[in-house]
Design an enzyme around this catalytic site. Structure first.
Site, PDB file in Angstrom:
ATOM      1  N   LYS A 211      -6.483  -0.643  -5.366  1.00 10.47           N
ATOM      2  CA  LYS A 211      -7.807  -1.259  -5.436  1.00 10.47           C
ATOM      3  C   LYS A 211      -8.474  -1.307  -4.066  1.00 10.47           C
ATOM      4  O   LYS A 211      -9.645  -0.992  -3.932  1.00 10.47           O
ATOM      5  CB  LYS A 211      -7.696  -2.664  -6.036  1.00 10.47           C
TER       6      LYS A 211
ATOM      7  N   ASP B   3      -0.127 -12.949  -6.487  1.00  8.42           N
ATOM      8  CA  ASP B   3      -0.518 -11.578  -6.788  1.00  8.42           C
ATOM      9  C   ASP B   3      -1.906 -11.389  -6.190  1.00  8.42           C
ATOM     10  O   ASP B   3      -2.883 -11.987  -6.652  1.00  8.42           O
ATOM     11  CB  ASP B   3      -0.535 -11.376  -8.302  1.00  8.42           C
TER      12      ASP B   3
ATOM     13  N   TRP C 170      -3.914 -11.434 -15.791  1.00  6.26           N
ATOM     14  CA  TRP C 170      -2.765 -11.012 -15.009  1.00  6.26           C
ATOM     15  C   TRP C 170      -1.820 -12.176 -14.734  1.00  6.26           C
ATOM     16  O   TRP C 170      -0.591 -12.016 -14.780  1.00  6.26           O
ATOM     17  CB  TRP C 170      -3.221 -10.334 -13.726  1.00  6.26           C
TER      18      TRP C 170
END
Length: 411
Positions: free
Chosen positions: A246, A222, A149
């Site tokens: 999540k 992030d 990511w």
């Protein structure tokens, strides 16, 4: 002439109803019929039919939150309508989003010099929004890459900023660690230093955060897969973003926490939906937000506060992770986790089998035991157990028990 023809040609047709005879009075009586078998039992509690869901996202949600949403689905708190039906500009939804923001500020001790935005598009959209809002095309930025990511974020930034410096990339080591910060060469002129706080695929988590050495002192993170899993000093960041799916809600909501002095200088090419200033001025209501998702996030924030806040939540997460990692490390090599112990994620636990040909069998048998979504990411393979806030300790206990039994049968 037929009756129909007569009706159509006669202007004043008078119909005389037949004389009605009086009807006799009828009395009905009924004898209750005794049931030959007892009535069916009420449906079992929701938990008896639910699996232990180890998916990386969308992921398990707290059962009390789901039950609360179920009870309010048709008629939200006497409003006469569902959250899914109400206007996002009405007083009902305004109260929902305002309380959600207030509760998140309590959870993370977010001060008034930060905006809290409820956006859409997932964290991936923020890969573009961050450089577009914080930089001009000729600026430089630093990226510390500890997984897929972070790597994708850096590549996306190159579309909007000429100077993207990847100051460290763990790809050559297959993303198993976080580097020592002292040896990193940061650019003083960089607009920000970007990290991914927890790499969902590889299971690498920052346990401490680097100090940005750029002149603005801007650290961007992030935090999609560990957001609200532990206390975080928001004041140490210029911007935090996270997909909700999540740890805090269903897919569709993206949280952005951004320092106010960083807002208002977006590049001219920035789409209106990616401009933080637009969303801040409109209190996340510039266009129709994902109303039900925001509502669900608010319920999760309430639930986390009821548990005692993120200090208590982190204790529970550490206990679950310790149980699972101990089982892996104590298996004599039958199971293994490649991530350095000092940075192993509390949220996402990747592991492999010594005999890789057994991995498909493991996943199938676990699913038969109501433990699902244990297959590792397609780019990594093996298994991965995502044990977010809402995964109960009992779920990890059951997984560990299964792992020991599986090893006994196949070692």
């Amino acid at each position: 002439m037929t009756a129909a023809a007569a009706f159509s040609t006669t202007s004043h047709l008078i119909l005389t109803p037949p004389r009605l005879r009086p009807r006799p009075h009828i009395t009905c009586t009924a004898t209750p019929t005794r049931l030959t078998s007892p009535p069916p039992p009420p449906p079992p509690p929701l938990s008896s039919d639910r699996v232990f869901n180890f998916a990386p996202g969308p992921a398990v949600l707290p059962e009390p939150v789901l039950l609360r949403a179920q009870s309010e689905l048709l008629n939200w708190r006497g409003s006469g309508m569902s959250v899914m039906e109400m206007s996002h500009r009405g007083k009902e939804f305004t109260s929902i989003i305002d309380k959600a923001e207030s509760d998140l500020r309590k959870l993370l001790s977010i001060t008034d010099d930060y905006y809290v935005l409820f956006l859409q598009g997932g964290a991936t959209t923020q890969f573009s929004a961050v450089p577009l809002n914080l930089c001009f095309p000729d600026d430089t930025v630093d990226y510390l890459v500890t997984g897929s990511w972070g790597d994708k974020a850096a590549k996306e930034a190159k579309k909007y900023v000429k100077g993207v410096n990847v100051i460290w990339n763990g790809k050559s080591e297959n993303y198993v660690r976080v580097p020592e910060f002292d040896g990193l060469v940061q650019d003083y002129e960089a607009k920000y230093l970007h990290i991914c706080g927890n790499e969902t695929i590889y299971g690498v988590e920052f346990k401490k955060y680097p100090v940005p050495k750029n002149k603005g002192g801007v650290l961007v993170a992030d935090m999609s897969s560990n957001f609200c899993s532990k206390p975080v000093d928001v004041g140490g960041f210029g911007l935090i973003y996270a997909g909700a799916q999540k740890n805090i809600g269903p897919a569709g909501v993206t949280m952005v926490i951004v320092r106010k002095d960083l807002v208002g200088n977006a590049q001219g090419i920035t789409p209106v939906m990616l401009d933080y200033k637009i969303h801040a001025e409109n209190k996340s209501l510039y266009n129709t937000p994902p109303c039900f998702g925001v509502y669900m996030c608010g319920l999760v924030f309430e639930h986390l506060l009821e548990q005692g806040g993120l200090v208590e939540v982190e204790k529970k997460n550490k206990r679950k992770a310790e149980l699972l990692y101990d089982a892996i490390d104590g298996s004599g090599g039958f199971y293994s986790c490649p991530v350095e112990k000092s940075v192993r994620s509390l949220m996402n636990v990747p592991f492999t089998l010594e005999r890789s040909e057994l991995e498909a069998v493991f996943i199938k048998e676990a699913a038969n035991e109501k433990m699902v979504a244990l297959k590792g990411h397609r780019s990594v393979g093996g298994m991965r157990a995502s044990i977010y806030n809402a995964m109960p300790y009992a779920g990890v206990e059951k997984l560990v028990g299964f792992m020991k039994d599986f090893q006994a049968r196949h070692a």
